[in-house]
Design an enzyme around this catalytic site. Structure first.
Site, PDB file in Angstrom:
ATOM      1  N   HIS A 164       2.353   2.055  -3.166  1.00 39.85           N
ATOM      2  CA  HIS A 164       1.348   3.029  -3.890  1.00 39.85           C
ATOM      3  C   HIS A 164       1.774   4.404  -3.765  1.00 39.85           C
ATOM      4  O   HIS A 164       1.009   5.414  -3.975  1.00 39.85           O
ATOM      5  CB  HIS A 164      -0.024   2.940  -3.337  1.00 39.85           C
ATOM      6  CG  HIS A 164      -0.685   1.444  -3.330  1.00 39.85           C
ATOM      7  ND1 HIS A 164      -1.879   1.173  -2.956  1.00 39.85           N
ATOM      8  CD2 HIS A 164      -0.512   0.540  -4.159  1.00 39.85           C
ATOM      9  CE1 HIS A 164      -2.329   0.011  -3.259  1.00 39.85           C
ATOM     10  NE2 HIS A 164      -1.388  -0.717  -3.851  1.00 39.85           N
ATOM     11  N   ASP A 202       0.822  -1.170   0.068  1.00 49.48           N
ATOM     12  CA  ASP A 202       0.001   0.039  -0.147  1.00 49.48           C
ATOM     13  C   ASP A 202       0.918   1.130  -0.154  1.00 49.48           C
ATOM     14  O   ASP A 202       1.857   1.355  -0.460  1.00 49.48           O
ATOM     15  CB  ASP A 202      -0.964  -0.128   1.316  1.00 49.48           C
ATOM     16  CG  ASP A 202      -2.240   0.540   0.932  1.00 49.48           C
ATOM     17  OD1 ASP A 202      -2.201   1.754   0.575  1.00 49.48           O
ATOM     18  OD2 ASP A 202      -3.565   0.039   0.939  1.00 49.48           O
TER      19      ASP A 202
END
Ligand SMILES: *[C@@H]1O[C@H](CO)[C@@H](O)[C@H](O)[C@H]1NC(C)=O
Ligand SMILES: *[C@@H]1O[C@H](CO)[C@@H](O)[C@H](O)[C@H]1NC(C)=O
Ligand SMILES: *[C@@H]1O[C@H](CO)[C@@H](O)[C@H](O)[C@H]1NC(C)=O
Ligand SMILES: *[C@@H]1O[C@H](CO)[C@@H](O)[C@H](O)[C@H]1NC(C)=O
Ligand SMILES: *[C@@H]1O[C@H](CO)[C@@H](O)[C@H](O)[C@H]1NC(C)=O
Ligand SMILES: *[C@@H]1O[C@H](CO)[C@@H](O)[C@H](O)[C@H]1NC(C)=O
Ligand SMILES: *[C@@H]1O[C@H](CO)[C@@H](O)[C@H](O)[C@H]1NC(C)=O
Ligand SMILES: *[C@@H]1O[C@H](CO)[C@@H](O)[C@H](O)[C@H]1NC(C)=O
Length: 394
Positions: free
Chosen positions: A242, A219
């Site tokens: 991310h 993430d």
């Protein structure tokens, strides 16, 4: 040494149980968790030993060290908390703290709550998140949320240096409702497909500094929530993951803003985003003001520069709404490298509170398959120096 005789004896007693280490040349008692019953066998729960060593350090009247020697110690859960009158505590970790392989109950595995003046140095913490990730990946809808590996909450004057954190269930590290926290030289890693394993999440905190760290997760490498001010980030490598994200913001109507954030000297490799600001498409009085993104290198990044204010996954809880989060005074300087998609720069701002004061200076982003593009909705600002792809700011 201004220690009472009893604690002087205790410190000598524990010193005999550890190898001498230059660190201990400094004054203060050393509480070795092995002396409190911890076992480096990776299967005996050492939570109570760790907790007792912490309590002893907290009660000491002079600087004190909790020492985790080399070896792997299973820790079901720890709450480093008050009462703690000592404001100079070092947790020196030479070994590994291992979470249970089954799910950890509650919000955090290793929690620091309402403490001040704590340094966490060295060592490895292993969250053993794999079983929770596979639960979340399968179609079972009743998996627990998971626990943050290291949670700094309601605390101040904390240093985390040289720590390695791997495979957390949820965020590897969270800094929440705290001030003056310095994170330096940490390594964080989890597989690129592990769900919600953010590297470092900062929420409702001021004076947080994150330096010289390598982060690769499933993430965000670093995520910034509401109520963060005076955040400084320098020299970070990110990937997989991310990217570095301010957001998601604007879920709540009454929400504190984000201000004075600097993200400097970052390298993103194969990440979905680079430098992102993300808000829900919901009414909110949150804001983002005064951000500098400086000197970033993008290597094969899908969205190198991104503001997205229309976040409303599955069209739930926000259909037809626009974001109320005002974004202003955001500078992007010295950003170069390659985009993995044609749109390298995207400012998708709120129609009700357009972005203003966006500054682009010396940007050079290429797209392998052709020229990179920039797209803008409701975004105003200035450019200086060269800006490739050409700016679309009004
Ligand atoms: C904490 O104690 C150590 C060892 O005595 C000392 O070197 C250090 O300066 C102290 N830190 C603070 C913030 O007082
Ligand atoms: C941690 O310990 C403190 C002090 O005992 C307590 O107030 C707090 O509720 C505990 N937190 C958790 C999550 O157990
Ligand atoms: C999960 O459910 C979706 C939709 O019901 C289905 O398409 C998918 O194949 C399922 N995945 C697994 C691993 O069972
Ligand atoms: C902004 O944050 C930095 C820390 O990153 C701090 O040194 C500086 O004083 C802050 N600026 C303002 C205007 O508060
Ligand atoms: C970025 O880091 C460099 C080198 O440490 C420093 O000279 C520069 O002032 C920093 N930029 C910002 C915006 O803080
Ligand atoms: C950007 O940072 C790199 C090191 O991370 C440094 O070598 C380079 O000089 C910096 N560039 C600018 C324009 O500050
Ligand atoms: C990034 O992706 C490219 C292409 O898929 C691959 O060749 C490269 O090894 C990856 N780099 C890293 C550091 O994972
Ligand atoms: C452009 O910059 C000038 C001075 O730095 C500022 O006054 C002006 O408001 C900026 N324009 C926009 C659209 O942000």
């Amino acid at each position: 040494m201004a220690l009472p005789v009893s604690s002087f004896r205790i410190s000598l007693f524990f010193l005999m149980h550890i190898h001498y280490h230059s660190l201990f040349a400094s004054a203060g008692a050393v509480y070795n968790i092995v002396s409190f019953g911890a076992k480096a066998d990776a299967q005996t729960d050492s939570s109570n030993a760790l907790q007792s060593a912490w309590s002893a350090a907290c009660a000491a009247s002079a600087p004190a060290t909790v020492y985790v020697p080399s070896g792997t110690f299973l820790v079901e859960k720890a709450n480093f908390s008050r009462p703690c009158t000592n404001t100079n505590i070092t947790i020196q970790i030479d070994g590994t703290l291992l979470a249970p392989s089954s799910y950890t109950q509650g919000q955090a595995w290793l929690l620091f709550y309402q403490v001040g003046g704590v340094s966490i140095l060295g060592g490895t913490i292993d969250g053993q998140g794999a079983s929770l990730w596979s639960c979340k990946r399968s179609n079972v809808s009743n998996c627990p949320d998971g626990a943050r590996s290291l949670d700094i909450s309601n605390s101040h004057d904390i240093e985390i240096s040289g720590l390695t954190s791997v495979n957390s269930e949820l965020f590897h590290m969270a800094i929440d409702s705290s001030r003056n926290v310095r994170v330096q030289g940490v390594k964080i890693s989890a597989p690129g497909d592990s769900p919600n394993t953010d590297g470092i999440h900062v929420h409702q905190s001021s004076g947080v500094t994150i330096l010289e760290s390598d982060i690769g997760t499933g993430d965000d490498c670093i995520s910034v929530g509401p109520g963060v001010s005076d955040l400084y980030i320098e020299q970070i490598t990110c990937g997989p993951g991310h990217g570095i994200s301010i957001g998601s913001l604007g879920w709540m109507t009454l929400e504190p803003g984000v201000s004075n954030v600097t993200v400097n000297r970052t390298v993103f490799t194969n990440t979905t985003n680079g430098l992102r600001i993300k808000t829900w498409a919901r009414s909110s009085d949150g804001f983002v003001k005064g951000v500098v993104f400086e000197n970033a290198t993008m290597q094969n990044v899908r969205n190198p520069i991104l503001i997205s204010q229309n976040y409303c996954p599955h069209n739930l809880n926000c259909p037809g709404q626009t974001s109320g989060v005002q974004i202003s005074d955001v500078a992007y300087r010295e950003i170069q490298g390659s985009s993995a998609t044609p749109v390298a720069v995207q400012f998708d701002c709120s129609p009700t509170v357009p972005c203003r004061g966006i500054e682009l200076q010396n940007i050079n982003l290429a797209y392998g398959g052709g020229p990179a593009q920039a797209t803008c909705q409701n975004a105003a600002g200035n450019i200086t120096g060269f800006v490739i792809p050409p700016s679309c700011l009004s």
